[in-house]
Write a protein that holds these residues in place. Structure first.
Motif, PDB file in Angstrom:
ATOM      1  N   PRO A 163       0.832  -1.211   0.000  1.00 45.86           N
ATOM      2  CA  PRO A 163       0.000   0.000   0.000  1.00 45.86           C
ATOM      3  C   PRO A 163       0.860   1.253   0.000  1.00 45.86           C
ATOM      4  O   PRO A 163       2.038   1.205   0.347  1.00 45.86           O
ATOM      5  CB  PRO A 163      -0.765  -0.109   1.311  1.00 45.86           C
ATOM      6  N   HIS A 164       0.258   2.385  -0.362  1.00 44.78           N
ATOM      7  CA  HIS A 164       0.974   3.665  -0.282  1.00 44.78           C
ATOM      8  C   HIS A 164       0.486   4.434   0.947  1.00 44.78           C
ATOM      9  O   HIS A 164      -0.473   4.028   1.595  1.00 44.78           O
ATOM     10  CB  HIS A 164       0.743   4.486  -1.544  1.00 44.78           C
ATOM     11  N   GLY A 165       1.156   5.523   1.247  1.00 45.80           N
ATOM     12  CA  GLY A 165       0.667   6.414   2.307  1.00 45.80           C
ATOM     13  C   GLY A 165       1.244   6.129   3.678  1.00 45.80           C
ATOM     14  O   GLY A 165       0.934   6.828   4.642  1.00 45.80           O
ATOM     15  N   PHE A 166       2.074   5.078   3.791  1.00 44.48           N
ATOM     16  CA  PHE A 166       2.754   4.826   5.067  1.00 44.48           C
ATOM     17  C   PHE A 166       4.152   5.459   5.012  1.00 44.48           C
ATOM     18  O   PHE A 166       4.464   6.190   4.088  1.00 44.48           O
ATOM     19  CB  PHE A 166       2.802   3.325   5.352  1.00 44.48           C
ATOM     20  N   GLY A 167       4.968   5.145   6.005  1.00 42.78           N
ATOM     21  CA  GLY A 167       6.313   5.719   6.023  1.00 42.78           C
ATOM     22  C   GLY A 167       6.359   6.974   6.865  1.00 42.78           C
ATOM     23  O   GLY A 167       7.051   7.943   6.529  1.00 42.78           O
ATOM     24  N   HIS A 168       5.612   6.953   7.985  1.00 46.77           N
ATOM     25  CA  HIS A 168       5.397   8.206   8.704  1.00 46.77           C
ATOM     26  C   HIS A 168       6.584   8.763   9.467  1.00 46.77           C
ATOM     27  O   HIS A 168       6.872   9.939   9.351  1.00 46.77           O
ATOM     28  CB  HIS A 168       4.210   8.071   9.648  1.00 46.77           C
ATOM     29  N   GLU A 169       7.236   7.941  10.250  1.00 51.06           N
ATOM     30  CA  GLU A 169       8.276   8.526  11.112  1.00 51.06           C
ATOM     31  C   GLU A 169       9.599   8.407  10.373  1.00 51.06           C
ATOM     32  O   GLU A 169      10.466   7.629  10.742  1.00 51.06           O
ATOM     33  CB  GLU A 169       8.306   7.811  12.470  1.00 51.06           C
ATOM     34  N   ARG A 170       9.723   9.186   9.315  1.00 54.15           N
ATOM     35  CA  ARG A 170      10.913   9.068   8.475  1.00 54.15           C
ATOM     36  C   ARG A 170      12.161   9.400   9.276  1.00 54.15           C
ATOM     37  O   ARG A 170      12.183  10.367  10.031  1.00 54.15           O
ATOM     38  CB  ARG A 170      10.806   9.996   7.274  1.00 54.15           C
ATOM     39  N   ASP A 171      13.170   8.609   9.076  1.00 52.99           N
ATOM     40  CA  ASP A 171      14.451   8.804   9.757  1.00 52.99           C
ATOM     41  C   ASP A 171      14.264   8.857  11.270  1.00 52.99           C
ATOM     42  O   ASP A 171      15.023   9.515  11.985  1.00 52.99           O
ATOM     43  CB  ASP A 171      15.138  10.088   9.267  1.00 52.99           C
ATOM     44  N   GLY A 172      13.217   8.178  11.756  1.00 50.64           N
ATOM     45  CA  GLY A 172      13.016   8.103  13.201  1.00 50.64           C
ATOM     46  C   GLY A 172      12.506   9.380  13.832  1.00 50.64           C
ATOM     47  O   GLY A 172      12.445   9.487  15.049  1.00 50.64           O
ATOM     48  N   VAL A 173      12.110  10.361  12.996  1.00 55.24           N
ATOM     49  CA  VAL A 173      11.621  11.618  13.565  1.00 55.24           C
ATOM     50  C   VAL A 173      10.127  11.507  13.820  1.00 55.24           C
ATOM     51  O   VAL A 173       9.339  11.284  12.908  1.00 55.24           O
ATOM     52  CB  VAL A 173      11.891  12.807  12.614  1.00 55.24           C
ATOM     53  N   ARG A 174       9.774  11.664  15.064  1.00 54.25           N
ATOM     54  CA  ARG A 174       8.383  11.474  15.465  1.00 54.25           C
ATOM     55  C   ARG A 174       7.575  12.746  15.237  1.00 54.25           C
ATOM     56  O   ARG A 174       7.942  13.816  15.723  1.00 54.25           O
ATOM     57  CB  ARG A 174       8.371  11.098  16.954  1.00 54.25           C
ATOM     58  N   LEU A 175       6.470  12.640  14.498  1.00 54.88           N
ATOM     59  CA  LEU A 175       5.650  13.813  14.219  1.00 54.88           C
ATOM     60  C   LEU A 175       4.314  13.772  14.940  1.00 54.88           C
ATOM     61  O   LEU A 175       3.565  14.726  14.915  1.00 54.88           O
ATOM     62  CB  LEU A 175       5.356  13.905  12.715  1.00 54.88           C
ATOM     63  N   SER A 176       4.017  12.625  15.552  1.00 53.81           N
ATOM     64  CA  SER A 176       2.669  12.420  16.055  1.00 53.81           C
ATOM     65  C   SER A 176       2.701  11.906  17.481  1.00 53.81           C
ATOM     66  O   SER A 176       3.579  11.121  17.836  1.00 53.81           O
ATOM     67  CB  SER A 176       1.995  11.380  15.152  1.00 53.81           C
ATOM     68  N   VAL A 177       1.737  12.339  18.271  1.00 56.27           N
ATOM     69  CA  VAL A 177       1.622  11.737  19.606  1.00 56.27           C
ATOM     70  C   VAL A 177       0.619  10.594  19.574  1.00 56.27           C
ATOM     71  O   VAL A 177       0.568   9.784  20.481  1.00 56.27           O
ATOM     72  CB  VAL A 177       1.181  12.772  20.675  1.00 56.27           C
ATOM     73  N   ALA A 178      -0.207  10.553  18.542  1.00 60.35           N
ATOM     74  CA  ALA A 178      -1.316   9.607  18.531  1.00 60.35           C
ATOM     75  C   ALA A 178      -1.042   8.351  17.714  1.00 60.35           C
ATOM     76  O   ALA A 178      -1.621   7.308  17.946  1.00 60.35           O
ATOM     77  CB  ALA A 178      -2.558  10.303  17.971  1.00 60.35           C
ATOM     78  N   ARG A 179      -0.128   8.445  16.761  1.00 59.96           N
ATOM     79  CA  ARG A 179      -0.030   7.384  15.771  1.00 59.96           C
ATOM     80  C   ARG A 179       0.722   6.179  16.302  1.00 59.96           C
ATOM     81  O   ARG A 179       1.727   6.321  16.981  1.00 59.96           O
ATOM     82  CB  ARG A 179       0.656   7.925  14.522  1.00 59.96           C
ATOM     83  N   THR A 180       0.224   4.987  15.939  1.00 60.66           N
ATOM     84  CA  THR A 180       0.917   3.769  16.348  1.00 60.66           C
ATOM     85  C   THR A 180       1.444   2.986  15.151  1.00 60.66           C
ATOM     86  O   THR A 180       2.213   2.057  15.332  1.00 60.66           O
ATOM     87  CB  THR A 180      -0.018   2.856  17.154  1.00 60.66           C
TER      88      THR A 180
ATOM     89  N   SER B  29       7.318   3.726   3.147  1.00 56.56           N
ATOM     90  CA  SER B  29       6.634   4.470   2.086  1.00 56.56           C
ATOM     91  C   SER B  29       6.965   3.849   0.740  1.00 56.56           C
ATOM     92  O   SER B  29       8.119   3.863   0.305  1.00 56.56           O
ATOM     93  CB  SER B  29       7.043   5.936   2.068  1.00 56.56           C
ATOM     94  N   VAL B  30       5.947   3.351   0.078  1.00 58.01           N
ATOM     95  CA  VAL B  30       6.168   2.705  -1.219  1.00 58.01           C
ATOM     96  C   VAL B  30       6.687   3.717  -2.242  1.00 58.01           C
ATOM     97  O   VAL B  30       7.354   3.355  -3.224  1.00 58.01           O
ATOM     98  CB  VAL B  30       4.868   2.019  -1.711  1.00 58.01           C
ATOM     99  N   ASN B  31       6.428   4.999  -1.994  1.00 54.25           N
ATOM    100  CA  ASN B  31       6.907   5.996  -2.962  1.00 54.25           C
ATOM    101  C   ASN B  31       8.391   6.331  -2.786  1.00 54.25           C
ATOM    102  O   ASN B  31       8.919   7.182  -3.507  1.00 54.25           O
ATOM    103  CB  ASN B  31       6.006   7.229  -2.948  1.00 54.25           C
ATOM    104  N   ASP B  32       9.059   5.637  -1.878  1.00 55.64           N
ATOM    105  CA  ASP B  32      10.525   5.652  -1.907  1.00 55.64           C
ATOM    106  C   ASP B  32      11.037   4.665  -2.961  1.00 55.64           C
ATOM    107  O   ASP B  32      12.239   4.631  -3.261  1.00 55.64           O
ATOM    108  CB  ASP B  32      11.095   5.282  -0.532  1.00 55.64           C
ATOM    109  N   LEU B  33      10.110   3.838  -3.483  1.00 55.42           N
ATOM    110  CA  LEU B  33      10.486   2.846  -4.501  1.00 55.42           C
ATOM    111  C   LEU B  33      10.045   3.251  -5.901  1.00 55.42           C
ATOM    112  O   LEU B  33      10.685   2.921  -6.893  1.00 55.42           O
ATOM    113  CB  LEU B  33       9.839   1.489  -4.185  1.00 55.42           C
TER     114      LEU B  33
END
Ligand code: MGD
Ligand code: MGD
Ligand code: SF4
Ligand code: MO
Length: 746
Positions: free
Chosen positions: A662-679, A684-688
């Motif tokens: 699927p696309h649309g994942f890949g959230h905490e790129r390079d380990g940088v946390r942007l969200s307090v809620a997300r688990t 990210s498939v668009n790195d491919l």
């Protein structure tokens, strides 16, 4: 929880998360929305809803949601006053235009714009005021081949023939998964029940997809097809119909002889190896299409976001036309929406190739360049290089091919503004983020998807919840910014105050609901906001009806199938047919959508993300064996554009040689946390996917049919699936950490 019956009320609305326009019934108490159900009286959705509807409440209550404008500083995100934020954004955009020219400001308009009335009435006009040729959107990651072929054949980019699913007898579906997506370029809530009804009346649905999808599971027949080879299959279907002499085009159709010549080489035998579908099956399918009382061919993402997307969508139209199913009840029909974007000249007919992109010489379509080349225009030095970006409800770092390169390019701008309700992987690079109210807090009318619905309906949905204190609606943000920007431009010696600019400013001051009222009154249905308010479930304007040739927007009211743009590409495809390899032993990557996920967002709501992770790469057990892999293994997926870590899951539902992510994942790129809620995080498939590979006619992104290899992950672990925020980047004053080190600018 007990509810005070006296304080609760029922409200009706429309879900605008996807294209299905489901009618919803809310119970609203003192603390907000208490429950969400499908509205049984909605004439289109008839009570249907999906799990995402209840998550509308989660979006409104999301701790990650931005509630004030924020500015990126050395110490993280700092809240700003609205006026100060609007001022800063208008001033910087105007300065960059003065210094580097108008094309130095780039624009990306993301998918949620089409789901927001205020973004349509006020956001799009604001983006036009920037008068840049560096305009990009989700269109070229998605349905550009539809719009181009609609324009070529029917004279208008939005003249999209819609499957009359409630009356069809044979439904051929390629590269679409409406059981998960709820339909696209075809607003079809309650798809599952509509298919049951189709089958109950003796109809058949055939699905052609490299994966046995949720839609294939409810079909009469599923055929695997090699990714990217549908053009061969569709041209062979046309070939069989013409070879049989079974064509019955309407009197207003030209160009059949040219089509016959173009498809002559595409015999079912010639395409069998390329497509993986044997010649007898192709002949049978073509004859079933011809024999059915009413049939429709429908191709979506899987056939538009691939190398021959335009030829595929053209061939879909040609099949409908040659079988006499265009403009037939139970075939394909054109809608008659209450606000008619075409007849009321709200959207232009479209234009193609009037100018080309600076770096890669790709054609514009209706004023937009292909998003695949956005990264080139941001990074290649020279005049007109993009120095500032305006991103409206978009997350191209996750949504567009070449995400890694885009990520770096966004970090390297002089200025950036994002209109977003979150700090996402793209807006994290913005200098300023301007957040709007969310869906439950604003009035809604579906301008776009009412035009693509399988039944003519009109429905106005007033906001369910009040506007939270200190927040602004999208239209208010764009209004204020537009007026501020216009005032600044008038000071510039090169800009004049014209009558057109005055009219524009008056329009910006009208609310979307007032604007809509004017449009409804100008429409031919006798509707207004007042009449729609009296019918909260929506007005049924009846089934789709035959309307041709009157509804054609071509100058001569005829359809010319022999479009040189397309036929030239058919010739190229034919040349590639000679000795085409069946398969090269490598793997081919295709995409996948899930009912509980929505593009690059909605990964916060626990009720949606619970259960097994959805971002695994699916692989056939035979391929796992030859790759010496096992179900659940940590793997690295590699393409010529990049590599990602993920887990592999065995599935006999994918074709051998094909993998699906699927696309649309890949959230905490390079380990940088942007969200307090997300688990969930995922890759990210668009790195491919490769921005350098675009669809051959229109330049649409190639997101399906990507050559990849899958190898065991070089070291332990599956990349970041962090559970703890990386505190170093998070400012104490805000839950939203900044990301890349802030750059020295503004
Ligand atoms: N590999 C691959 N890539 C794909 C696809 C694929 O199938 N495969 N699909 C493509 C397609 S079809 C599309 S349409 C694109 C979608 O990709 P994008 O155009 O990037 O859009 P989204 O990911 O839907 O949403 C982007 C942002 O909009 C924000 N948003 C949501 N609602 C609102 C709102 O009310 N106001 C504001 N201001 N912001 C809001 C969300 O927070 C989110 O961060 O992805 C494309 N990318
Ligand atoms: N739940 C949910 N619903 C959504 C969305 C979402 O993210 N989540 N996104 C919305 C958006 S923006 C859009 S554009 C629509 C998309 O709506 P759809 O097009 O129905 O959705 P996809 O799941 O992308 O379906 C594409 C199918 O094409 C197949 N495929 C891949 N390559 C090929 C190929 O070469 N040939 C053929 N024949 N098939 C191929 C894939 O296996 C997949 O099953 O969905 C919308 N609805
Ligand atoms: S199918 Fe789409 S419109 Fe219907 S409830 Fe789900 S997300 Fe909303
Ligand atoms: Mo899309």
């Amino acid at each position: 929880m007990t509810t005070d019956a006296a304080a609760t009320r029922t409200a009706y609305g429309t879900c605008a998360l996807c294209e299905a326009m489901c009618g919803l019934e809310y119970t609203v108490g003192p603390a907000g929305v208490e429950s969400v159900r499908g509205d049984k009286k909605d004439p289109l959705s008839r009570g249907h809803l999906c799990p995402k509807a209840t998550a509308l409440v989660d979006i409104a209550n999301d701790p990650d949601r931005l509630r004030r404008p924020v500015r990126r500083t050395d110490d993280g995100w700092t809240e700003m006053e609205w006026d100060e934020a609007i001022d800063l954004v208008a001033r910087r955009l105007s300065e960059i235009r003065d210094t580097h020219g108008r094309n130095a400001v780039g624009v990306y308009a993301g998918n949620p714009n089409v789901h927001s009335l205020g973004a349509m009435t006020h956001g799009i006009p604001f983006l036009s005021m920037l008068r840049t040729r560096n305009r990009y959107s989700a269109t070229s990651l998605d349905q550009l081949p539809h719009q181009l072929t609609n324009m070529l054949l029917f004279g208008h980019q939005l003249r999209q023939p819609i499957t009359d699913i409630d009356h069809t007898q044979f439904f051929l579906v390629l590269g679409a998964n409406p059981m998960a997506s709820n339909g696209s370029m075809m607003t079809v809530p309650d798809f599952g029940r509509r298919v049951k009804d189709l089958r109950a009346r003796g109809g058949r649905m055939v699905v052609i997809d490299p994966r046995r999808t949720e839609t294939a599971a409810v079909a009469d027949e599923h055929l695997f097809v090699r990714p990217g080879s549908d053009a061969y299959l569709l041209l062979a279907l046309i070939h069989v119909i013409l070879a049989d002499g079974a064509e019955r085009p309407a009197l207003y159709v030209d160009g059949v002889a040219e089509v016959r010549a173009a498809v002559a080489a595409f015999t079912p035998e010639a395409v069998a190896d390329v497509t993986g579908i044997d010649a007898d099956t192709v002949r049978r399918l073509a004859r079933e299409l011809v024999a059915a009382d009413a049939a429709a061919v429908y191709g979506r993402m899987g056939v538009s976001t691939q190398r021959f997307g335009t030829v595929c969508q053209w061939a879909v139209h040609v099949l409908d036309i040659l079988t006499g199913n265009l403009d037939r009840v139970g075939g394909k029909l054109f809608t008659e929406p209450a606000v008619d974007l075409i007849r009321q000249k709200i959207t232009g007919r479209g234009h193609f190739g009037l100018w080309r992109s600076r770096v890669r010489d790709l054609p514009e379509f209706s004023g937009e360049l292909p998003t695949s080349t956005l990264v080139d225009e941001m990074t290649t030095p020279g005049e007109d290089r993009i120095r500032a970006m305006v991103v409206a409800s978009g997350n191209p770092v996750l949504s567009a091919p070449g995400g890694r390169r885009l990520d770096d390019a966004f970090a390297d701008l002089d200025f950036m503004v994002s209109f977003d309700i979150y700090v996402n992987e793209t807006s994290r690079h913005a200098d300023v983020i301007l957040p709007s109210t969310t869906a439950l807090e604003r009035d809604h009318y579906d301008l776009i998807f009412s035009s693509f619905a399988v039944r003519n309906v009109a429905k106005f949905s007033p906001a369910v919840l009040p506007k939270p204190d200190g927040m602004r609606h999208e239209w208010e943000i764009f209004r204020d910014l537009a007026l501020r920007y216009a005032a600044l431009r008038r000071r510039s010696p090169r800009e004049r105050f014209t009558r057109a600019s005055l009219v524009r400013e008056v329009r910006f001051r009208l609310s979307p609901t007032r604007t809509l009222d004017l449009l409804l009154r100008r429409g031919r249905r006798g509707l207004s906001i007042r009449s729609l308010r009296r019918t909260p479930h929506g007005v049924d304007l009846g089934p789709l009806r035959p309307r041709l040739p009157d509804a054609l927007s071509t100058p001569d009211r005829r359809i010319d199938l022999a479009q040189p743009l397309v036929l030239d590409d058919v010739a190229r495809i034919r040349a590639a047919l000679t000795g085409a390899p069946a398969a090269d032993g490598g793997l081919t990557l295709v995409g996948r959508r899930h009912l509980r996920s929505n593009n690059s967002w909605m990964h916060n709501a626990p009720r949606l993300v619970k259960g097994k992770p959805r971002h695994a790469v699916l692989m056939h057990p035979d391929d796992l064996a030859t790759h010496r892999l096992a179900d659940g293994d940590a793997v690295e997926v590699r393409s010529n554009a990049g590599a990602v870590r993920t887990v592999v899951a065995a599935s006999t539902d994918v074709m051998r040689g094909v993998v699906s992510m699927p696309h649309g994942f890949g959230h905490e790129r390079d380990g940088v946390r942007l969200s307090v809620a997300r688990t969930v995080v995922g890759p990210s498939v668009n790195d491919l996917t490769d921005p350098d590979r675009v669809e051959s006619v229109a330049g649409n992104a190639v997101l399906n049919g990507v050559p990849v290899t899958v190898v065991p992950a070089p070291d332990q672990g599956v990349g970041p699936e962090p559970s703890e925020p990386s505190n170093s980047a998070v400012s104490s004053s805000s839950p939203h950490g900044p990301t890349a080190a802030p750059r020295a600018d503004t």
